[in-house]
Design a protein around this motif. Structure first.
Motif, short mmCIF file in Angstrom:
data_model
loop_
_atom_site.label_atom_id
_atom_site.label_comp_id
_atom_site.label_asym_id
_atom_site.label_seq_id
_atom_site.Cartn_x
_atom_site.Cartn_y
_atom_site.Cartn_z
N LEU A 13 0.81 -1.22 0.00
CA LEU A 13 0.00 0.00 0.00
C LEU A 13 0.85 1.27 0.00
O LEU A 13 0.52 2.25 -0.69
N LEU A 14 1.93 1.28 0.75
CA LEU A 14 2.70 2.51 0.95
C LEU A 14 3.75 2.74 -0.13
O LEU A 14 4.09 3.89 -0.42
N LEU A 15 4.29 1.67 -0.74
CA LEU A 15 5.31 1.87 -1.76
C LEU A 15 4.76 2.64 -2.97
O LEU A 15 5.37 3.64 -3.39
N PRO A 16 3.63 2.23 -3.56
CA PRO A 16 3.11 3.04 -4.67
C PRO A 16 2.69 4.43 -4.22
O PRO A 16 2.82 5.40 -4.99
N SER A 17 2.18 4.56 -3.01
CA SER A 17 1.82 5.88 -2.50
C SER A 17 3.04 6.79 -2.44
O SER A 17 2.98 7.97 -2.82
N SER A 18 4.16 6.24 -1.95
CA SER A 18 5.40 7.02 -1.86
C SER A 18 5.89 7.45 -3.23
O SER A 18 6.28 8.61 -3.43
N ILE A 19 5.86 6.52 -4.19
CA ILE A 19 6.36 6.82 -5.54
C ILE A 19 5.53 7.91 -6.20
O ILE A 19 6.06 8.91 -6.72
N ILE A 20 4.21 7.73 -6.18
CA ILE A 20 3.32 8.68 -6.85
C ILE A 20 3.41 10.05 -6.22
O ILE A 20 3.55 11.07 -6.91
N LEU A 21 3.34 10.11 -4.89
CA LEU A 21 3.37 11.42 -4.22
C LEU A 21 4.74 12.06 -4.32
O LEU A 21 4.85 13.29 -4.38
N PHE A 22 5.81 11.26 -4.39
CA PHE A 22 7.16 11.83 -4.54
C PHE A 22 7.28 12.60 -5.85
O PHE A 22 7.75 13.74 -5.88
N LEU B 13 6.75 3.39 -11.27
CA LEU B 13 7.94 4.22 -11.21
C LEU B 13 8.32 4.72 -12.60
O LEU B 13 8.65 5.91 -12.79
N ALA B 14 8.24 3.84 -13.61
CA ALA B 14 8.57 4.23 -14.99
C ALA B 14 7.62 5.32 -15.49
O ALA B 14 8.05 6.30 -16.12
N PHE B 15 6.34 5.17 -15.20
CA PHE B 15 5.36 6.19 -15.62
C PHE B 15 5.66 7.53 -14.96
O PHE B 15 5.61 8.59 -15.62
N CYS B 16 5.95 7.53 -13.67
CA CYS B 16 6.22 8.77 -12.96
C CYS B 16 7.49 9.45 -13.46
O CYS B 16 7.55 10.68 -13.59
N ILE B 17 8.52 8.66 -13.76
CA ILE B 17 9.75 9.23 -14.31
C ILE B 17 9.48 9.83 -15.69
O ILE B 17 9.97 10.93 -16.02
N PHE B 18 8.70 9.12 -16.51
CA PHE B 18 8.33 9.64 -17.84
C PHE B 18 7.59 10.97 -17.71
O PHE B 18 7.90 11.94 -18.42
N TYR B 19 6.63 11.03 -16.79
CA TYR B 19 5.88 12.27 -16.60
C TYR B 19 6.80 13.40 -16.16
O TYR B 19 6.73 14.52 -16.68
N ILE C 299 -3.64 12.73 -13.69
CA ILE C 299 -2.31 12.11 -13.65
C ILE C 299 -2.24 11.06 -12.55
O ILE C 299 -1.72 9.95 -12.74
N GLY C 300 -2.78 11.39 -11.37
CA GLY C 300 -2.78 10.44 -10.27
C GLY C 300 -3.59 9.20 -10.59
O GLY C 300 -3.18 8.08 -10.25
N SER C 301 -4.73 9.38 -11.27
CA SER C 301 -5.56 8.24 -11.64
C SER C 301 -4.85 7.34 -12.64
O SER C 301 -4.97 6.10 -12.59
#
Length: 529
Positions: free
Chosen positions: A319-328, A459-465, A488-490
């Motif tokens: 639960l927290l790992l994707p939350s950390s990545i997206i919010l970071f 992580l790849a999607f967030c880096i791309f964005y 973006i979050g969705s």
């Protein structure tokens, strides 16, 4: 059949806690906006906030975490051994003890409120008088929610999480509507009446729910067969740890106050963003797992205790790992959309995001540290856990000082916090290796690897964005920017859910397991008994 029924119940309990915690955070935001709208940033508002902070600090010692860490393991252990009669007597003893402890505080606040406010503040005479009038009402609120914490702890020991987490919402609702409708007539005292009404409503509701399990609030002074002394000792030890955490928080704000203008605000606001996903998910996992771990420890069922611990750690990671990545990667965007308006500038939002990121890097480790503390509490190792809490907080303070001397500025505070929690986690893994032997936990590492790999697409999607270099958020808070952020979050959330489905990681099957340890295959990756 028993396994599947318990699995559905624990999954439902986790989901209920998540929803209630989310509602609590939303109501907290609404409450803050109502208070700001009614009282603004005036001298009256300063008195209200200052005075209300007095019982809030006591609450950390007399209620919430301190009570639950000592009380829930005791009640869960007794219930696991089918000793309900001892639970009933322990309940009455604890209620009597709390009342004898808090009634004098209420009386002192009534007769000497003005003097206390004058001693603790630099307010003028009118402000001191107002604080003295408010304080007795706020201290009665402290008494009601401290008793409510006992009631809610017993409800959680009985795995009744809905009512335990629903009752605090009643307090926020009462304050919101009370201040909104009474402020024109009663001014600042509308806050006093609303807080008093909300505290009584929360406590009464929790007590009515706990009465269904045959517990009664009646005077009792003789422990006899109840483990009253053991619970009080555990309570005192946990309260010492909570007191140390309060000191560390005060030192953090002291350090921040000596930095550049806006540092305190950035530090405060960053914790709001960090605590949102952390609070929602950690409460959901730990609240359900602590009674189960306590019962397993009481029955000396080492395999089951290991299973509960392993699956709780993996659930937190999922639960927290994707939350950390997206919010970071959306930290600047999130802060700007929520806070950047009026006098809160883009520079302020950027600084807040900068402070937020170290918290997010260490969020999983911080949650694991807190869960391992609960493992120690479940095995009645409160003295050892208190020493670890003291060590972790002293390390936190020392690291803050070192990093500030190295010129890391405001980032020193969250960075020191995260490193201290991580080091504390590894110390706990070592000291509690008889309860959870990490080096022998092949299933844990297999589950960890699967969850980490499943988060690589996110992580790849967030880096791309982030590499697109979009600047849409710089215009600040608006409905259009909120829509962009949600879009973006969705998208990131959708990628995570698809990846988890492919990896067969069942988010809605939190805390499920087979009684004898199960396995980490397919849909049984994250599960409890």
């Amino acid at each position: 059949m028993h396994d599947s029924t318990q699995s559905r119940r624990t999954a439902r309990n986790s989901l209920l806690i998540m929803v209630c915690t989310l509602l609590s955070r939303l109501l907290g935001i609404i409450k803050a906006r109502v208070l700001g709208s009614v009282f603004g940033a005036t001298a009256i508002a300063d008195v209200i906030n200052f005075t209300f902070n007095i019982p809030n600090n006591f609450r950390k010692l007399f209620a919430e975490g301190a009570v639950n860490a000592a009380l829930i393991p005791a009640f869960s252990s007794l219930l696991g051994r089918n000793e309900k009669h001892r639970c009933v007597r322990l309940f009455a003893l604890l209620c009597t003890f709390q009342s004898l402890l808090l009634i004098p505080l209420v009386l002192v606040s009534y007769f000497y409120g003005d003097g206390l406010i004058a001693f603790l503040s630099d307010f003028d005479a009118n402000q001191v008088r107002l604080g003295g009038r408010l304080l007795p009402f706020f201290m009665v609120y402290l008494a009601t929610i401290s008793l409510a914490s006992i009631f809610n702890g017993v409800l959680q020991a009985h795995e009744n999480f809905l009512h335990a987490y629903l009752s605090p919402l009643l307090f926020s609702i009462c304050v919101i509507f009370g201040v909104w409708f009474l402020s024109d007539r009663y001014g600042a005292m509308s806050m006093a009446y609303s807080v008093l009404g909300g505290g009584l409503l929360q406590g009464s509701y929790s007590y009515l729910m706990v009465r269904r399990y045959e517990y009664r609030f009646k005077p009792m002074l003789r422990p006899q067969n109840a483990p009253f002394k053991e619970v009080l000792v555990a309570w005192a030890l946990v309260s010492l740890g909570m007191g140390m955490q309060i000191i560390t928080q005060m030192v953090s704000f002291l350090f921040a106050s000596h930095l550049s203008e806006g540092s305190v605000t950035a530090f405060t606001n960053s914790t709001i963003f960090y605590q949102t996903p952390y609070g929602i998910f950690f409460n959901a996992i730990s609240a359900v797992s602590l009674p189960l771990m306590s019962r397993a420890a009481a029955s000396n069922n080492a395999p089951l205790l290991r299973t509960y611990t392993r699956n709780s750690l993996l659930s937190l990671l999922a639960l927290l790992l994707p939350s950390s990545i997206i919010l970071f990667f959306l930290s600047r965007e999130s802060v700007s959309v929520v806070l950047q308006t009026g006098n809160y500038t883009l520079a302020d939002a950027t600084l807040t995001a900068l402070v937020l990121r170290p918290y997010l890097v260490f969020m999983v480790f911080s949650a694991w540290y807190a869960l391992m503390l609960r493992l120690g509490y479940s095995a009645n190792r409160h003295a050892l856990m208190t020493r670890i809490v003291f060590l972790q907080n002293l390390l936190d303070i020392a690291l803050m000082w070192v990093f500030l001397k190295l010129g890391l500025d405001i980032v020193s505070l969250p960075l020191a916090n995260g490193i201290a929690y991580t080091l504390g986690l590894f110390i706990l893994f070592f000291l509690l290796r008889d309860l959870f032997p990490l080096t022998k936990e092949a299933r844990f590492f297999k589950g960890l690897l699967r969850i980490v790999l499943a988060n690589l697409p996110v992580l790849a999607f967030c880096i791309f964005y982030k590499n697109l270099g979009l600047q849409w958020h710089e215009s600040g808070s608006s409905f259009a920017n909120l829509a962009y952020l949600m879009l973006i979050g969705s998208a990131a959330l959708g990628i995570m859910l698809l990846s988890y489905k492919i990896a067969r990681i069942p988010l809605l099957s939190l805390l499920r397991s087979k009684k004898h340890g199960g396995n980490l295959q397919g849909d049984n990756l994250i599960h409890l008994d």
